[in-house]
Design a protein around this motif. Sequence first.
Motif, PDB file in Angstrom:
ATOM      1  N   ALA A 134       0.793  -1.207  -0.113  1.00 26.16           N
ATOM      2  CA  ALA A 134       0.035  -0.050  -0.172  1.00 26.16           C
ATOM      3  C   ALA A 134       0.772   1.246   0.045  1.00 26.16           C
ATOM      4  O   ALA A 134       1.896   1.200   0.736  1.00 26.16           O
ATOM      5  CB  ALA A 134      -0.987  -0.012   1.352  1.00 26.16           C
ATOM      6  N   GLY A 157      -3.611   2.869  -0.917  1.00 31.80           N
ATOM      7  CA  GLY A 157      -3.975   1.960   0.019  1.00 31.80           C
ATOM      8  C   GLY A 157      -4.342   3.064   1.140  1.00 31.80           C
ATOM      9  O   GLY A 157      -4.786   2.391   2.025  1.00 31.80           O
ATOM     10  N   THR A 190      -4.031  -2.332   3.094  1.00 31.67           N
ATOM     11  CA  THR A 190      -3.653  -3.313   1.907  1.00 31.67           C
ATOM     12  C   THR A 190      -5.029  -3.782   1.403  1.00 31.67           C
ATOM     13  O   THR A 190      -4.960  -3.989   0.140  1.00 31.67           O
ATOM     14  CB  THR A 190      -2.580  -4.209   2.216  1.00 31.67           C
ATOM     15  N   SER A 212      -5.536  -1.096  -1.510  1.00 30.37           N
ATOM     16  CA  SER A 212      -4.476  -1.258  -2.543  1.00 30.37           C
ATOM     17  C   SER A 212      -4.635  -2.436  -3.441  1.00 30.37           C
ATOM     18  O   SER A 212      -4.521  -2.499  -4.752  1.00 30.37           O
ATOM     19  CB  SER A 212      -2.955  -1.388  -2.019  1.00 30.37           C
ATOM     20  N   GLU A 214       5.191   1.025  -7.776  1.00 32.62           N
ATOM     21  CA  GLU A 214       3.827   1.681  -8.225  1.00 32.62           C
ATOM     22  C   GLU A 214       3.134   1.274  -9.218  1.00 32.62           C
ATOM     23  O   GLU A 214       3.719   1.286 -10.497  1.00 32.62           O
ATOM     24  CB  GLU A 214       3.776   3.283  -8.173  1.00 32.62           C
TER      25      GLU A 214
END
Length: 778
Positions: free
Chosen positions: A346, A529, A560, A563, A621
């Motif tokens: 995240a 996240g 998370t 995410s 990312e």
Amino acid sequence: MKFLLSNIVTLFHIFLLLSLANGMEEKKKDVYIVYMGAAPLASSPETLTQTHLELLTSVIKRQEQVKLIHSYKYGFSGFAAKLSKEEALAISQKQGVVSVFVDPIYQLHTTRSWDFLQLQNSLETSLTPGANEGDAGSSSTGAEDTIIGLLDTGIWPESPSFSDKGMKPLKKRWNGTCVKADDFNSSNCNMKLIGARSYATDDSSPFPLTSTNSPRDEDGHGTHTASTAAGSAVSDASYYGVATGTAKGGSPNSRIAMYKVCGDFGCSGSSILAAFDDAIADGVDVLSISLGASAFFRPDFNTDPIAIGSFHAVEKNVMVVCSAGNDGPSAESVVNAAPWILTVAATTIDRKFESDIALGGNNDAIKGEAINFSILDKSPMYPLIYGESAKSNSNSSTDQSASHCEVESLDLKKIKGKIVVCKHSEDDTSKSIIVDQLKDSGAIGVILVNDQLKSIASAYLDFPVTEILLQAAEELFTYINSTKKPVATILPTIAVTNYKPAPQIAYFSSRGPSSQTKNILKPDIAAPGVNILAGWPLSNLSSNVPPGQKPSGFNLLSGTSMSCPHVAGVAANVKSWNPNWSPAAIRSAIMTTAILMNNNKTQLTTDSGSIATPYDFGAGEVNPTAALQPGLIYDAGPEDYLLFLCNYGYNTTTIKAISNSTLAGFECPKNSSKDLISNLNYPSIAISNLQGQEKKTVSRALTNVGAEEITYTVSVQSPVGVDVKVVPEKLQFTKKNKKLTYQVTFSIKDSLTSELFGWITWSNGKQRVRSPYVISSK
């Protein structure tokens, strides 16, 4: 004689009670999962259920009722039932049984984010012109026939995020259903929400999900993750006026199927496996799973319901995306780390929820962060007091406890009607408890001074609260100490965008390496996240509502858990563009196109400001646009994962039981070892146990999915003290040669004192295929 008789009767009663207790102990049963590997190809679901019943009957006493809680019969074989320890042991010794284990209880890992990811893609391509460029609007097109299944807390079907306006009927390949319950029926499903199931256990279960067997979401988590992954666009969405914008999922044209496996007590492993089994048979393309074991509970692959279910899902070409866990920033805290799972960390986005402090005199405002709807006057007119200055005269009160606003240490008369300043550390009483106690004690506002940065903006709703860092508090304390009557006010929250630096790795996001094997780098990828706005049940049961307002259809959550559905949405889009790609190919496309810089055009950091590593973020990312055109992919299939299990330590007999999709003559290589796990054709490379003066070589294979006639050249970014040699240095793909291999040799001169990280990048001048690597001596 009467006394003696009384004693005898008493002893008899004690003996009787002890006998009953022993009998109850002997009869005590728990829910066990019996995992039997792949479902035999020649067996029908009905035949498998009968087989499960016969196996169960063979160890249960005749006078007892035989009952299956779940029968797994589509994607794999097995069942869940109540068993004693002795019965479980007896079943474990039966032919065809891979493992028997107590049903574990797992926990949940719990707008602007998609716009931010698009901005980050633009930044990446502006710095490297032509690198992985794609159609800027492509991440939200197509995907109408892609189905995202979620294992979660259920769904609130009336949410506008699940509107099917403009959607066409799904092509005839969906085998799922929309179950009927007291508060849910088929009319709650539509062309967006095409399926909903619930796995509430029976009344005898120690961990019942809900009182009704309904997929309706009374928690909110499942509604939030589903709308993040594939929610329809909803304009003017906000959290009570904060974070206003258009809320949409990553794959807004994908369909949603909800599998409710979680309730008040968590998520039972037997329900998780039942949901996997149904999802495989229903025909989902991607599974998003925002839950998992604690970092302190480490089941092996053959006793972990998520590892088991996801293996068989991937075997049937279903992509599985899981959250990495919320036990960071500790090392080796990552969960859901099986190599057939795409594991997600995240990050923050470029939006902060600012609630500033205005001080009396000519002082500048101090920037704070929290979510509150303060109705205090905007002028600094309210008395301000530091907790230590409000210390009571009780023997238990100390300067330390008072400065941290432990309420029993404070003189409540001194804080009534004032804004109270409190220091707060990680080990203190939780912030929410302290704030509630101060509010009940008559404080009109609270300023929390945190000893370290936390990326989550806590929500305090109608009570004025803001949080600042210890460094920023210097000005505040200087002002308090400089005047006899300090005054201040706390301003209501505003959302500030384009905040820098972003993204950063969230402190709670679980870190690598995996405790199961350091020769697979986990997590795989990172995605937003923190403070994610997404759909929420319109119910007072699922959230706090500010006074005088109706429940919001949106909420801000962090974890998370948030995410994971971001990446599931990206995976669905990649799948829609490439319907024949394997889950490994989709994972490769997502990992090798990831972003490695923040919006300050510098390398990624954690939210505490330290430099982040692949143990924090995996490959980087997620880049939704670039993932659609990766150029090259690292592919892998079920047999590659069976070789992984050989190297991990499972024997051929067990592995053959787990999977029937390979050749009948499959055997584990005689030289199988954990060191060879590094050779799995993964988009990242992890080398452990590399000692000084040693060399290790690993192999990889790349498949061209771009232009037919093209050449890629390698570049290596390596840390000091490591020599990395790639052979060959060029890969020339043609119509006939779409798949080429290369080898990487790592060597170090001196012993390592810490893990070292680097990057191997293949480029054709337009597309860049980047892989992280990590080297460790342990």
